[in-house]
Each structure stands twice: as C-alpha cells, then as structure tokens.
Design a protein around this motif. Structure first.
Motif, PDB file in Angstrom:
ATOM      1  N   SER A  19      38.841  48.703  28.694  1.00 11.29           N
ATOM      2  CA  SER A  19      38.652  47.336  28.187  1.00 11.29           C
ATOM      3  C   SER A  19      37.189  47.008  27.920  1.00 11.29           C
ATOM      4  O   SER A  19      36.866  46.344  26.932  1.00 11.29           O
ATOM      5  CB  SER A  19      39.250  46.318  29.155  1.00 11.29           C
ATOM      6  OG  SER A  19      38.601  46.390  30.412  1.00 11.29           O
ATOM      7  N   GLU A  20      36.282  47.478  28.771  1.00  9.14           N
ATOM      8  CA  GLU A  20      34.870  47.140  28.602  1.00  9.14           C
ATOM      9  C   GLU A  20      34.262  47.763  27.342  1.00  9.14           C
ATOM     10  O   GLU A  20      33.211  47.332  26.877  1.00  9.14           O
ATOM     11  CB  GLU A  20      34.045  47.493  29.840  1.00  9.14           C
ATOM     12  CG  GLU A  20      34.016  48.958  30.199  1.00  9.14           C
ATOM     13  CD  GLU A  20      35.163  49.422  31.095  1.00  9.14           C
ATOM     14  OE1 GLU A  20      35.122  50.585  31.532  1.00  9.14           O
ATOM     15  OE2 GLU A  20      36.112  48.635  31.345  1.00  9.14           O
ATOM     16  N   MET A  21      34.942  48.748  26.762  1.00  4.68           N
ATOM     17  CA  MET A  21      34.459  49.369  25.521  1.00  4.68           C
ATOM     18  C   MET A  21      35.237  48.894  24.290  1.00  4.68           C
ATOM     19  O   MET A  21      34.867  49.224  23.169  1.00  4.68           O
ATOM     20  CB  MET A  21      34.545  50.884  25.624  1.00  4.68           C
ATOM     21  CG  MET A  21      33.585  51.469  26.613  1.00  4.68           C
ATOM     22  SD  MET A  21      33.728  53.265  26.558  1.00  4.68           S
ATOM     23  CE  MET A  21      32.561  53.709  27.802  1.00  4.68           C
ATOM     24  N   ASN A  22      36.304  48.138  24.516  1.00  2.58           N
ATOM     25  CA  ASN A  22      37.129  47.651  23.411  1.00  2.58           C
ATOM     26  C   ASN A  22      36.465  46.405  22.830  1.00  2.58           C
ATOM     27  O   ASN A  22      36.527  45.326  23.403  1.00  2.58           O
ATOM     28  CB  ASN A  22      38.537  47.339  23.904  1.00  2.58           C
ATOM     29  CG  ASN A  22      39.464  46.906  22.799  1.00  2.58           C
ATOM     30  OD1 ASN A  22      39.040  46.540  21.703  1.00  2.58           O
ATOM     31  ND2 ASN A  22      40.747  46.933  23.093  1.00  2.58           N
ATOM     32  N   ASN A  54      49.379  45.531  37.079  1.00  3.87           N
ATOM     33  CA  ASN A  54      48.101  44.882  37.362  1.00  3.87           C
ATOM     34  C   ASN A  54      47.144  44.726  36.192  1.00  3.87           C
ATOM     35  O   ASN A  54      46.244  43.898  36.257  1.00  3.87           O
ATOM     36  CB  ASN A  54      47.361  45.670  38.455  1.00  3.87           C
ATOM     37  CG  ASN A  54      48.163  45.768  39.734  1.00  3.87           C
ATOM     38  OD1 ASN A  54      48.761  44.798  40.172  1.00  3.87           O
ATOM     39  ND2 ASN A  54      48.192  46.950  40.326  1.00  3.87           N
ATOM     40  N   ASP A  55      47.274  45.536  35.149  1.00  2.86           N
ATOM     41  CA  ASP A  55      46.237  45.582  34.118  1.00  2.86           C
ATOM     42  C   ASP A  55      46.670  44.909  32.820  1.00  2.86           C
ATOM     43  O   ASP A  55      47.849  44.842  32.503  1.00  2.86           O
ATOM     44  CB  ASP A  55      45.869  47.037  33.800  1.00  2.86           C
ATOM     45  CG  ASP A  55      45.250  47.765  34.978  1.00  2.86           C
ATOM     46  OD1 ASP A  55      44.880  47.103  35.966  1.00  2.86           O
ATOM     47  OD2 ASP A  55      45.144  49.001  34.920  1.00  2.86           O
ATOM     48  N   SER A  56      45.685  44.455  32.064  1.00  2.00           N
ATOM     49  CA  SER A  56      45.880  44.028  30.689  1.00  2.00           C
ATOM     50  C   SER A  56      45.782  45.300  29.860  1.00  2.00           C
ATOM     51  O   SER A  56      44.744  45.952  29.842  1.00  2.00           O
ATOM     52  CB  SER A  56      44.784  43.029  30.303  1.00  2.00           C
ATOM     53  OG  SER A  56      44.917  42.672  28.957  1.00  2.00           O
ATOM     54  N   PHE A  57      46.880  45.656  29.173  1.00  2.00           N
ATOM     55  CA  PHE A  57      46.969  47.019  28.678  1.00  2.00           C
ATOM     56  C   PHE A  57      47.910  47.121  27.487  1.00  2.00           C
ATOM     57  O   PHE A  57      49.030  46.635  27.532  1.00  2.00           O
ATOM     58  CB  PHE A  57      47.379  47.857  29.878  1.00  2.00           C
ATOM     59  CG  PHE A  57      48.241  49.046  29.709  1.00  2.00           C
ATOM     60  CD1 PHE A  57      47.919  50.072  28.852  1.00  2.00           C
ATOM     61  CD2 PHE A  57      49.377  49.169  30.474  1.00  2.00           C
ATOM     62  CE1 PHE A  57      48.714  51.202  28.758  1.00  2.00           C
ATOM     63  CE2 PHE A  57      50.172  50.286  30.396  1.00  2.00           C
ATOM     64  CZ  PHE A  57      49.837  51.309  29.524  1.00  2.00           C
ATOM     65  N   ASN A  58      47.409  47.690  26.396  1.00  2.00           N
ATOM     66  CA  ASN A  58      48.216  47.971  25.214  1.00  2.00           C
ATOM     67  C   ASN A  58      48.347  49.474  25.051  1.00  2.00           C
ATOM     68  O   ASN A  58      47.475  50.231  25.465  1.00  2.00           O
ATOM     69  CB  ASN A  58      47.578  47.401  23.947  1.00  2.00           C
ATOM     70  CG  ASN A  58      47.756  45.899  23.837  1.00  2.00           C
ATOM     71  OD1 ASN A  58      48.255  45.244  24.737  1.00  2.00           O
ATOM     72  ND2 ASN A  58      47.330  45.349  22.722  1.00  2.00           N
TER      73      ASN A  58
END
Length: 184
Positions: A19-22, A54-58
C-alpha cells in the motif's frame, strides 16, 4: 514506480505492490495469473486468511490462454477482497486453520505422509471445507513439501454473487492501460 522501489519488493513479499508504494489508491495489491477461469491459487492459507480479515487489499487477476509458447490475455479483473473473510472462509476460525496447518507441517518435508497422517489431515480439511465460502483449502503434503495453501474457487460464481467487489473488468487493460502480449 522507480526501479529501486520495484527491486525493494521481495519475491516472497506479502503483496506484489504494498500500500505504501501504491500511488493510485494506497491499497495493497496482489497479482495472480492463471489459465483456469474458476480457481486462482492465492497463498499460504493463514497469510491469506489474515489478509482478508485485517488488510485493505485488492487482487488483480489476469486470465490467459496459451497457444504453444504464446500467452494471450483474455480477461483482467481487479477485485476488492477487503473485509471478505466470511465470503471466503465462511465461519472457519483461524485456530481451526492453525490446527490443520500444524497437522500438515508435522509431516517432515521430503517425506510422504503415512496413511494415518494423510487420513487425519484430509478428514479435518474436508470438515472445514464444508463450512468455507469461496476459499478452497489446499493441502500440499508429499515427498517435496509440507504446507497449507488456499485458492479462490468458483471464481465465476464469486464475481456473479459479489459484483460490488469487482473494481474493474476488461479484456486487455487495467486502470486505463492496455496490455498487448505477444511472443514468449
């Protein structure tokens, strides 16, 4: 992404794009490719369980067909798996998957399970599978490995019943970029 950013993501990283690189929407992204329209191999079962809980995830899924040495993209999906624990795993608890994981890993790598070990792990897996949603629990225990994986099964049914989870669907593009695959 810069080459340094791309190279900083390890081969066994939890996500293909953390996420931090998206830079588009700050979501974790997992990318899968398959020629099977209904079964997408995901990851270690406990890792996948934790991610969808737990995660925000696609997940970006690229379906292809292969003609000799050439792969041709047929369909691209981006699906949102954030908060999809019940849809995927039904009412299975993490502790139950841990128990199955321990049964599988109790068989030393490089050794086939005994008949008793095989029966115990598969009977327990089958009892869990009956309570699962779209996650298929895959035991990988043979003379080469002892691990617990999982797959997103019945994918065509999954997208029909969970249209709100489909972020994008295309024949050859993702987020406005068209991909042409030729050659090997």
């Amino acid at each position: 992404m810069t080459d340094d950013e791309i190279n900083s993501i390890g081969y066994t990283a939890k996500y293909d794009l953390p996420s931090e690189m998206n830079k588009i929407d700050n979501k974790n992204i997992s990318i899968k490719t398959t020629s099977n329209k209904n079964m997408i191999c995901m990851a270690d079962c406990l890792r996948f369980y934790d991610s969808v809980k737990n995660d925000s995830f696609n997940c970006v899924i690229i379906f292809y067909r292969q003609d000799e040495n050439d792969k041709h993209i047929e369909k691209v999906y981006e699906i949102d798996l954030t908060g999809s624990l019940n849809v995927l795993f039904g009412d299975i608890k993490r502790e139950e998957l841990e128990k199955l994981d321990n049964l599988v890993k109790s068989v030393p790598q490089k050794r086939k399970p005994t008949d008793e070990e095989y029966k115990g792990m598969y009977e327990y897996r089958d009892s869990l599978q009956k309570r699962s949603g779209f996650a298929h629990i895959d035991i990988k225990c043979n003379s080469q490995q002892s691990r617990l994986q999982c797959s997103l099964s019945k994918f065509q049914k999954f997208i029909k019943e969970n249209k709100d989870r489909v972020v994008e669907e295309s024949d050859d593009s993702l987020r406005g970029t068209t991909y042409i695959v030729t050659g090997k």
